[in-house]
Design a protein around this motif. Structure first.
Motif, PDB file in Angstrom:
ATOM      1  N   ARG A  68       0.819  -1.214   0.000  1.00 35.35           N
ATOM      2  CA  ARG A  68       0.000   0.000   0.000  1.00 35.35           C
ATOM      3  C   ARG A  68       0.850   1.260   0.000  1.00 35.35           C
ATOM      4  NH1 ARG A  68      -4.728  -1.747   4.361  1.00 35.35           N
ATOM      5  NH2 ARG A  68      -5.937  -3.061   2.915  1.00 35.35           N
ATOM      6  N   LEU A  69       1.938   1.240   0.727  1.00 35.31           N
ATOM      7  CA  LEU A  69       2.810   2.411   0.761  1.00 35.31           C
ATOM      8  C   LEU A  69       3.367   2.707  -0.632  1.00 35.31           C
ATOM      9  CD1 LEU A  69       4.083   4.556   2.598  1.00 35.31           C
ATOM     10  CD2 LEU A  69       5.995   2.983   2.980  1.00 35.31           C
ATOM     11  N   SER A  70       3.757   1.670  -1.365  1.00 33.72           N
ATOM     12  CA  SER A  70       4.249   1.861  -2.731  1.00 33.72           C
ATOM     13  C   SER A  70       3.176   2.471  -3.626  1.00 33.72           C
ATOM     14  CB  SER A  70       4.713   0.525  -3.319  1.00 33.72           C
ATOM     15  OG  SER A  70       5.837   0.020  -2.633  1.00 33.72           O
ATOM     16  N   CYS A  71       1.950   1.972  -3.495  1.00 38.62           N
ATOM     17  CA  CYS A  71       0.859   2.448  -4.349  1.00 38.62           C
ATOM     18  C   CYS A  71       0.483   3.893  -4.040  1.00 38.62           C
ATOM     19  CB  CYS A  71      -0.366   1.542  -4.178  1.00 38.62           C
ATOM     20  SG  CYS A  71      -0.119  -0.140  -4.768  1.00 38.62           S
ATOM     21  N   VAL A  72       0.400   4.222  -2.769  1.00 40.13           N
ATOM     22  CA  VAL A  72       0.018   5.587  -2.377  1.00 40.13           C
ATOM     23  C   VAL A  72       1.059   6.594  -2.863  1.00 40.13           C
ATOM     24  CG1 VAL A  72      -0.289   7.123  -0.396  1.00 40.13           C
ATOM     25  CG2 VAL A  72      -1.403   4.900  -0.422  1.00 40.13           C
ATOM     26  N   THR A  73       2.341   6.270  -2.692  1.00 41.04           N
ATOM     27  CA  THR A  73       3.379   7.198  -3.151  1.00 41.04           C
ATOM     28  C   THR A  73       3.392   7.317  -4.669  1.00 41.04           C
ATOM     29  OG1 THR A  73       5.009   5.392  -3.056  1.00 41.04           O
ATOM     30  CG2 THR A  73       4.851   6.832  -1.132  1.00 41.04           C
ATOM     31  N   MET A  74       3.068   6.240  -5.370  1.00 37.55           N
ATOM     32  CA  MET A  74       3.025   6.291  -6.826  1.00 37.55           C
ATOM     33  C   MET A  74       1.895   7.186  -7.312  1.00 37.55           C
ATOM     34  SD  MET A  74       3.104   3.100  -9.528  1.00 37.55           S
ATOM     35  CE  MET A  74       4.842   2.785  -9.196  1.00 37.55           C
ATOM     36  N   ILE A  75       0.735   7.094  -6.683  1.00 44.61           N
ATOM     37  CA  ILE A  75      -0.393   7.954  -7.057  1.00 44.61           C
ATOM     38  C   ILE A  75      -0.067   9.414  -6.756  1.00 44.61           C
ATOM     39  CG2 ILE A  75      -2.783   8.547  -6.474  1.00 44.61           C
ATOM     40  CD1 ILE A  75      -3.275   5.528  -6.060  1.00 44.61           C
ATOM     41  N   ALA A  76       0.559   9.664  -5.611  1.00 42.18           N
ATOM     42  CA  ALA A  76       0.927  11.039  -5.264  1.00 42.18           C
ATOM     43  C   ALA A  76       1.879  11.628  -6.303  1.00 42.18           C
ATOM     44  CB  ALA A  76       1.561  11.076  -3.877  1.00 42.18           C
ATOM     45  N   GLY A  77       2.872  10.837  -6.739  1.00 42.30           N
ATOM     46  CA  GLY A  77       3.790  11.309  -7.770  1.00 42.30           C
ATOM     47  C   GLY A  77       3.076  11.596  -9.078  1.00 42.30           C
ATOM     48  N   ALA A  78       2.126  10.727  -9.454  1.00 39.69           N
ATOM     49  CA  ALA A  78       1.378  10.926 -10.694  1.00 39.69           C
ATOM     50  C   ALA A  78       0.558  12.213 -10.655  1.00 39.69           C
ATOM     51  CB  ALA A  78       0.465   9.728 -10.933  1.00 39.69           C
ATOM     52  N   LEU A  79      -0.050  12.502  -9.526  1.00 42.31           N
ATOM     53  CA  LEU A  79      -0.846  13.728  -9.410  1.00 42.31           C
ATOM     54  C   LEU A  79       0.031  14.973  -9.553  1.00 42.31           C
ATOM     55  CD1 LEU A  79      -3.265  12.731  -6.493  1.00 42.31           C
ATOM     56  CD2 LEU A  79      -3.765  12.827  -8.951  1.00 42.31           C
TER      57      LEU A  79
ATOM     58  N   ALA B 267      -1.000   1.658  -9.941  1.00 42.50           N
ATOM     59  CA  ALA B 267      -1.180   1.728  -8.498  1.00 42.50           C
ATOM     60  C   ALA B 267      -2.573   1.261  -8.084  1.00 42.50           C
ATOM     61  CB  ALA B 267      -0.935   3.154  -8.009  1.00 42.50           C
ATOM     62  N   LEU B 268      -3.584   1.620  -8.837  1.00 38.11           N
ATOM     63  CA  LEU B 268      -4.953   1.196  -8.510  1.00 38.11           C
ATOM     64  C   LEU B 268      -5.104  -0.316  -8.658  1.00 38.11           C
ATOM     65  CD1 LEU B 268      -7.070   4.052 -10.163  1.00 38.11           C
ATOM     66  CD2 LEU B 268      -6.568   3.709  -7.722  1.00 38.11           C
ATOM     67  N   VAL B 269      -4.496  -0.876  -9.689  1.00 39.74           N
ATOM     68  CA  VAL B 269      -4.524  -2.335  -9.873  1.00 39.74           C
ATOM     69  C   VAL B 269      -3.860  -3.024  -8.685  1.00 39.74           C
ATOM     70  CG1 VAL B 269      -3.655  -4.251 -11.266  1.00 39.74           C
ATOM     71  CG2 VAL B 269      -4.679  -2.258 -12.382  1.00 39.74           C
ATOM     72  N   ALA B 270      -2.699  -2.524  -8.269  1.00 46.80           N
ATOM     73  CA  ALA B 270      -1.970  -3.140  -7.163  1.00 46.80           C
ATOM     74  C   ALA B 270      -2.700  -2.971  -5.831  1.00 46.80           C
ATOM     75  CB  ALA B 270      -0.564  -2.550  -7.069  1.00 46.80           C
ATOM     76  N   LEU B 271      -3.356  -1.849  -5.634  1.00 45.11           N
ATOM     77  CA  LEU B 271      -4.137  -1.667  -4.407  1.00 45.11           C
ATOM     78  C   LEU B 271      -5.234  -2.721  -4.294  1.00 45.11           C
ATOM     79  CD1 LEU B 271      -4.565   2.215  -4.116  1.00 45.11           C
ATOM     80  CD2 LEU B 271      -3.412   0.704  -2.483  1.00 45.11           C
TER      81      LEU B 271
END
Length: 442
Positions: free
Chosen positions: A308-319, A417-421
């Motif tokens: 989850r930590l990987s996914c959240v940081t990836m979404i934040a970077g994308a935004l 990230a959404l797929v991995a979440l």
């Protein structure tokens, strides 16, 4: 192979020799990324001298990864049976040798061949290094050393951003390849003197505790590769790595040119800004890795502390990338935005090997981590070429041509990230794999 007195053979965790190995592997990662980034850093004079279009240069830059995946898988399987000490030494020596023809080449075709061969030699570096590192560090202590080794890449790109423009300005772009050859030779000597093979057991820390409390978590000697490679969690790790490498390929190939031609900085200033962008990633990734390791220490699951930590940081970077591409910002603000946006998704490259190591048997760890790197690195093979096509199609759009490529990358980061979440559950996959798969003979 026998260990030296300084590195006694033991299955117990030994901090001092473990961190010496980590330091040497960090140096190897530094050289690896100096080799990767050098082409992007000399893009402007090289394209002018060889009369290359952006699409042609993107093809040459991406060719580094054409055999990257194939060699990664092959060496990954070999690392299950051959001491990583000798594999890493052979890689370091070959890199130094392959710098020389790049310094002398006069055609795009010859340069492409050189980059393909160098990519094949460098492809197995990260998974082999991680496999070697895991022989020295137990599961609960792996996030930070892997993050530190990854910062060798950051150090390499910082040195590239500061040093390569100066070398190019004074002696020409070709001299950079001679400097890289000499640097690789120095590392090989140090590795011969201090590099050793670790002997730490696979089931330590949290993994051992789970085995003691959950018989279903006991890992068989081997599992069918088809079963491993079709597991949802394993595929999610591969997907996260693919988009992270897509971003990495975009950064090392096009960020220097974006800073110079898109945002209007001089070559020297652009190199310094590039170094700043890369340097910013180091404290971010190490800090987040320490957070992940602390979460594990205080009882968090791998899904919480790593997935989850990987996914959240990836979404934040994308935004942040979306903001860079769509909001009116000054050149300086765009540089700072790229720095944060580019740093956050890189966490998954640090945590992915630990997640895979938890799910698969020790005897197959090297090969599975190598397969992950092979699949992930395809993103770096495709990303620069796609960005080059976009830039060439919008040559009159200035910085917006580069930002369209950045926007494509942002969308890919969010989707992955959404797929991995939804589907990345390392502990559940460990139990499922071990329950459904029968051990195979070696």
């Amino acid at each position: 192979m026998s260990a030296s007195p300084a590195f006694p053979a033991s299955s117990a965790y030994q901090p001092k020799p473990a961190w010496i190995i980590a330091a040497l592997l960090t140096g190897l990662a530094m050289i690896n990324f100096l080799d990767k980034i050098v082409l992007g850093m000399v893009a402007v004079p090289l394209m002018a001298e060889m009369h290359l279009s952006p699409a042609q240069f993107g093809l040459v830059a991406g060719s580094f990864f054409w055999l990257f995946s194939t060699s990664t898988v092959i060496v990954g399987f070999l690392s299950n049976r051959i001491a990583t000490r000798w594999i890493l030494l052979a890689m370091g020596a070959s890199w130094s040798i392959l710098q020389l023809p790049q310094a002398f080449t006069d055609s795009a075709a010859a340069l492409l061949i050189c980059r393909v061969l160098l990519g094949a030699a460098e492809g197995p570096s990260f998974p082999t290094s991680v496999h070697a590192l895991f022989k020295w560090f137990p599961d609960q202590k792996r996030s930070v050393p892997v993050a530190i080794v990854n910062q060798g890449a950051v150090l390499g790109m910082i040195l590239a951003g500061v040093g390569i423009p100066l070398i190019t300005l004074r002696w020409g772009w070709r001299v950079n390849f001679f400097v890289l050859a000499a640097t690789g030779c120095v590392w090989c000597v140090l590795w011969l003197c201090f590099g050793r093979e670790g002997a730490l057991g696979a089931q330590t820390g949290s993994s051992r505790a789970r085995v003691e409390t959950d018989p279903a978590a006991q890992t068989p000697e081997r599992l069918p590769y088809l079963r491993i490679l079709t597991d949802a969690s394993v595929l999610c790790v591969f997907l996260l790595g693919f988009v992270a490498y897509w971003l990495l390929g975009q950064t090392i190939t096009w960020l220097p040119t974006y800073l110079e031609k898109g945002l209007g900085f001089s070559s020297i200033v652009a190199g310094r800004w590039f170094a700043l962008v890369i340097a910013f990633a180091a404290p971010v990734v190490v800090g987040l890795s320490m957070l992940s390791q602390s979460m594990m220490k205080h009882g968090a699951t791998t899904r919480e502390a790593r997935a989850r930590l990987s996914c959240v940081t990836m979404i934040a970077g994308a935004l942040l990338f979306i903001a860079l591409a769509t909001v009116e910002l000054t050149p300086l603000q765009k540089v700072l935005c790229y720095a944060m946006a580019g740093a956050l998704p890189m966490l998954c490259l640090t945590l992915a090997p630990a997640m895979l190591a938890e799910m698969v048997p020790l005897a197959q760890r090297g090969s599975v981590i190598a397969i992950n790197t092979a699949v992930s690195s395809l993103g770096a093979a495709v990303g620069p070429a796609v960005a080059g096509r976009i830039i060439q199609s919008h040559t009159n759009a200035g910085s917006h041509a580069y930002e369209l490529g950045i926007l494509v990358t942002a969308v890919l980061l969010i989707v992955a990230a959404l797929v991995a979440l939804r589907w990345l559950h390392p502990e559940r996959s460990m139990r499922t794999l071990n329950r459904e798969s029968a051990p195979l003979a070696a």
